[in-house]
Enzyme design. Structure first.
Site, short mmCIF file in Angstrom:
data_model
loop_
_atom_site.label_atom_id
_atom_site.label_comp_id
_atom_site.label_asym_id
_atom_site.label_seq_id
_atom_site.Cartn_x
_atom_site.Cartn_y
_atom_site.Cartn_z
CB SER A 135 -5.01 -25.43 17.86
OG SER A 135 -5.54 -25.73 16.58
CG HIS A 176 -2.15 -18.25 8.53
ND1 HIS A 176 -2.63 -19.53 8.57
CD2 HIS A 176 -2.87 -17.54 9.44
CE1 HIS A 176 -3.60 -19.62 9.48
NE2 HIS A 176 -3.77 -18.40 10.01
CB CYS A 202 -0.35 -21.08 10.90
SG CYS A 202 -0.03 -21.74 9.26
#
Lengths: 586, 373
Positions: free
Chosen positions: A309, A352, A365
């Site tokens: 990420s 989310h 996310c």
């Protein structure tokens, strides 16, 4: 008889004439040639190694020093080689008689060259040998300058180690002035800057007798000490980084975002370069080579893994710059997104809900960035990744840096001879799939984001100066937006990097988890070697970034859990060390 | 015994020349055995000074006895010499792989050195007895071979001392030629020699010690093994050659003092001298030797009786051969047979026998005017 005596006289005259001709030939015609041969007979050049330059950290703290080392050696021809003598000698220096015999047999091409029996002998033992020298003809204690790595394993991957000049090296022009069997840099900076550190060997012209013993010194040229080098590394920060990694395999790279100076370059586990200083034992060497933890691997430059990420930084910037999103774009995360026949999941099983870009960065996310990736396409992502220094070495290629991979349609066609699938774009958008990066690349990327888009070449040598490579040509607004998000990752409630939160200063960062196996399971439940790799990139202080870093923990699990606390430790140590200076600067 | 006429006719020139060469020898021995730092100067040169003193005393003794006395005792001396040679084999001292020395109190001496002189005396008597004008035929040659040559050569080769054995052959050949040898036999000896080599080769070669074989191989092919068997010849040439035209200067030579040239004070003393004194010095030394030899031949020519003549020629031939073989060897023109350079090489017995030999020579020259007696 008279006649015959006369004949005898003529014969004598002829013989003398022949001798005189021969003398003329030897002494006058070939005199110079023979004089040279006579000089070659009697004169030898013995090289004297120069003191090696010292390697300092940015504040002048030395990493290494030169220390005398005592070796016990013996001149083979002088030593009686009966069993009693050999075993008595063995007892004195802690070897068996057979071992000594073995060494004597294997060593020394020249009979009067000392054969090393034991190296780096402690002082108490030297005294013992000196006392008994008379009992063992040919036994001697030699003093050699040895390299001591003061902090042991610290920064071992950068500093490197010494080793004996190999026969192959001695043939190369770079090493032509290096004395036979001298210790030279064989790895890391010791190797790369060997010529600088080494200095110029001196020489001594000695007269020797027929068996090679030194009779007198005819000429002398003093050696010139090697130059010192000063690194950009901060030794205390390096210590903090290595201690923070301690039991884990991994790497930490910290840069000064305003100059590109490398403040820390830690790779774990380290090795002990002192083992090499006097010639490493083969057993030790094999142990190092076969260690499953690979201590000889410089993970900061050589381990290439998906950034996870942390790569969302690039996806976000690319999305903003290409106009496929704005800072206000919202995406509804239900926990899964369909692409073709496959469903792509968010790390948060329930989803989310509706998220803005800021929250998407803060909470990492996946669905949001799948969407951005889908809108961008792989080639746009690749373009921005490259603009931030991914996909090629940052410029420390001399340390065997790896380049990582920035995949694109072109790249896949070239390397795999296959079409690009859109589903693969989604993986790359969240830093998984084909993409791979090295810890130093991630530190550089973070540094560019932190300083507002300027690219400085990372460097280790203080004197080499700041090299401005160019600008990433990204709008300041986009970078601001992303930086805000990164600050939120650490500072805001629900941020994945909460464990990096510091009470001393504001830190911005991004977590990352590189999947090792593509099953979504609680990482802690898996055996260590199947656990995900943890990433964390960070910069601080957010208001005026002075440090940008990346933390990589091999099989560490989640970046937020494993890597973020380490980043916090390093940043806080940096802040503590530089507090005064930072206040003065303002 | 010494009267004024003798002193007046004394051959001062030869005496002066050999004394000069002996002193040059001592200087060169000093240089060749110059110590390496940290060790004491070996006493070779001092010993040689003592031996020179002893040699001069014996020289005076030899000169003062009328050489015709030698004729009387020629054969008994020969037999005594031979017995000493045999004795060496049983009670001799070992040294450097050979057994050549007889202990004599604190000293030791090599009977083979003196035997050559006894041999010359006895052989001179034999040739004198043959009578004026007779040339040597088969009968004489056979006699010489069986009675004079074979027994001592066999004993000397046992020691072993190849050089001395060869020297006996050379001296007898030279003296026989001076006496007159039938051309036919001279040619025959040559032919037999040439034919015998392949047949004798095996026996001869097989009878040599390893180091003797090596020396011959080294002479033929010195490059074969520069650190082994060819080492001496190569280092000797380097030594002489590096002296150049004017030499490196006294005590400035390195080949000997650093021991690159072993035995620089004995068999290879000329190489050491040539390194330090160069071409000019060597020529000077050669001229001295040439003068001694030519004057020796002249003494043989002028002797008042055939015995004196043979005596003088025999001694001159011996000294000349020593010189030629030794210098030829250092110049790399002859095999290394381990013979000293007369008057120069380190070695007491050799110096003593050289002075006795030259004493005989001067004896003959001094007493050449029969009318004074």
């Amino acid at each position: 008889m008279e006649k015959r005596i006369k004949l005898g006289a003529y014969i004598i005259l002829i013989v003398f004439a022949i001798f005189i001709l021969r003398l003329w030939q030897l002494q006058v015609i070939k005199g110079r040639e023979y004089r040279e041969l006579a000089e070659q007979n009697r004169l030898r050049v013995v090289k004297i190694p120069a003191a090696r330059g010292i390697i300092y950290d940015r504040n002048g703290v030395p990493f290494v020093r030169n220390v005398p080392s005592f070796d016990v050696s013996v001149i083979r021809e002088y030593l009686p080689k009966d069993r009693e003598t050999l075993s008595a000698l063995g007892k004195l220096i802690g070897l068996s008689g057979d071992e000594i015999q073995d060494r004597l047999r294997k060593a020394a091409v020249y009979p009067y060259e000392p054969v090393k029996l034991k190296i780096a002998v402690p002082w108490q033992e030297v005294a013992k040998v000196e006392v008994r020298k008379v009992d063992f003809p040919g036994l001697q204690v030699d003093v050699e300058v040895s390299r001591e790595y003061i902090n042991g394993t610290l920064a071992s991957h950068i500093i490197g180690h010494l080793g004996r000049l190999t026969p192959e090296q001695s043939k190369k022009p770079d090493y032509k002035d290096v004395p036979h069997r001298a210790l030279i840099g064989q790895w890391g900076l010791e190797m790369i800057y060997d010529k600088v550190l080494r200095g110029t060997a001196g020489g001594k012209l000695i007269e020797v007798d027929a068996i090679g013993r030194e009779i007198k010194v005819v000429g002398m040229e003093e050696p010139v000490k090697g130059d010192d080098i000063t690194l950009t590394l901060d030794i205390t920060l390096q210590k903090t980084a290595e201690e923070a990694l301690k039991s884990e395999a991994g790497a930490i790279v910290a840069l000064d975002p305003n100059t590109g100076e490398i403040l820390t370059l830690a790779s774990s586990p380290p090795f002990n370069p002192n083992l090499f200083s006097r010639g490493i034992e083969p057993r030790e060497w094999v142990k190092l080579l076969n260690d499953p933890q690979k201590p000889l691997l410089n993970r900061a430059l050589q381990s290439q893994y998906p950034p996870g990420s942390t790569f969302k930084i690039i996806t976000a910037i690319a999305g903003l710059e290409e106009g496929v999103i704005t800072r206000n774009t919202e995406v509804n995360c239900t926990g899964v997104i369909a692409m073709g026949k496959r469903g792509f999941r968010c790390w948060k099983p329930g989803g989310h809900g509706t998220v803005s870009l800021h929250r998407a960065i803060v909470e990492s996310c996946d669905i949001y960035f799948y969407e951005v990736g889908k809108r961008l396409g792989i080639d746009k992502i690749a373009e921005y990744a490259e603009r931030f220094g991914l996909g090629k070495p940052v410029g420390l290629e001399f340390l065997n840096e790896k380049s990582g991979i920035v995949p694109s349609t072109q790249w896949k066609l070239k390397t795999r001879k296959e079409q690009w699938f859109q589903g693969e774009t989604l993986s790359v958008a969240i830093g998984q799939g084909y993409i791979s990066t090295t810890p130093i690349q991630m530190a550089l990327l973070t540094s560019i984001v932190a300083n507002g888009g300027k690219i400085y070449k990372p460097h280790l040598i203080k004197d080499s100066g700041v090299e401005f490579v160019g600008n990433s040509k990204v709008n300041a607004g986009s970078l601001d937006t992303v930086r805000n998000g990164l600050q939120g990752v650490v500072g805001e409630a629900g941020g994945t990097g909460g464990r990096a939160r510091s009470s001393l200063l504001h830190i911005g960062g991004k977590t990352g988890t590189a999947q090792v196996v593509s099953i979504r399971k609680q990482s802690h439940a898996l055996p260590k070697k199947l656990r995900d790799h943890a990433w964390f990139v960070a910069f601080a202080p957010v208001e005026d970034p002075q440090i940008a870093l990346s933390v990589f923990v091999e099989h560490g699990g989640h970046g937020g859990a494993a890597a973020a606390p380490i980043a916090k430790k390093v940043i806080e140590a940096f802040y503590e060390n530089n507090k005064l200076q930072m206040i003065n600067d303002k | 015994m010494i009267d004024r006429r003798l002193l007046k006719n004394f051959d001062w020139i030869t005496f002066a020349l050999v004394t000069i060469v002996s002193l040059i020898g001592i200087m060169t021995i000093y240089s060749a055995t110059r110590p390496l730092p940290g060790s004491e100067h070996p006493s070779f040169y001092i010993k040689q000074v003592y031996w020179l003193g002893i040699s001069l005393l014996c020289f005076i003794l030899v000169v003062s006895i009328d050489y015709r006395w030698f004729e009387k005792f020629a054969y008994p001396l020969f037999v005594i010499g031979f017995i000493l040679l045999v004795l060496v084999l049983f009670v001799g001292k070992q040294g450097m792989g050979a057994q050549r020395w007889l202990p004599l109190g604190p000293l030791s001496f090599q009977p083979s050195e003196f035997f050559k002189i006894f041999f010359i005396i006895a052989f001179s008597k034999y040739l004198t007895n043959l009578g004026q004008g007779t040339t040597l035929g088969f009968k004489e040659i056979a006699k010489i071979s069986f009675f004079f040559l074979l027994p001592p050569i066999i004993v000397i080769l046992k020691q072993p001392h190849l050089g001395t054995a060869l020297m006996l052959v050379f001296i007898s050949l030279g003296m026989a030629m001076a006496a007159g040898i039938r051309k036919k036999f001279f040619v025959l000896i040559l032919i037999i020699g040439i034919i015998a080599v392949p047949f004798m080769g095996h026996i001869f070669w097989g009878g040599l010690k390893e180091y003797q074989k090596n020396r011959i191989v080294a002479f033929v092919e010195p490059q074969v093994d520069p650190l082994g068997i060819g080492y001496h010849i190569n280092q000797s040439k380097v030594s002489i050659g590096s002296g150049g035209f004017l030499g490196k200067g006294y005590l400035e030579g390195t080949q000997g003092s650093l021991r690159f040239l072993p035995e620089g004070h004995t068999d290879f003393i000329f190489s050491i001298f040539a390194e330090e004194w160069g071409f000019m010095g060597s020529i000077g030394l050669f001229i001295i030797y040439l003068f001694i030899f030519l004057r020796g031949l002249d003494t043989g020519r002028r002797a008042r009786d055939p015995f004196g003549s043979f005596l003088a020629l025999g001694v001159t031939i011996m000294l000349t051969f020593y010189f030629v073989i030794n210098v030829g060897m250092t110049l790399g023109m002859m095999p290394i047979v381990g013979l000293p350079l007369p008057f120069m090489s380190y070695g007491g017995t050799a110096l003593l026998s050289d002075f006795i030999a030259v004493g005989i020579l001067i004896n003959v020259r001094t007493r050449r005017f029969a009318l004074f007696y």
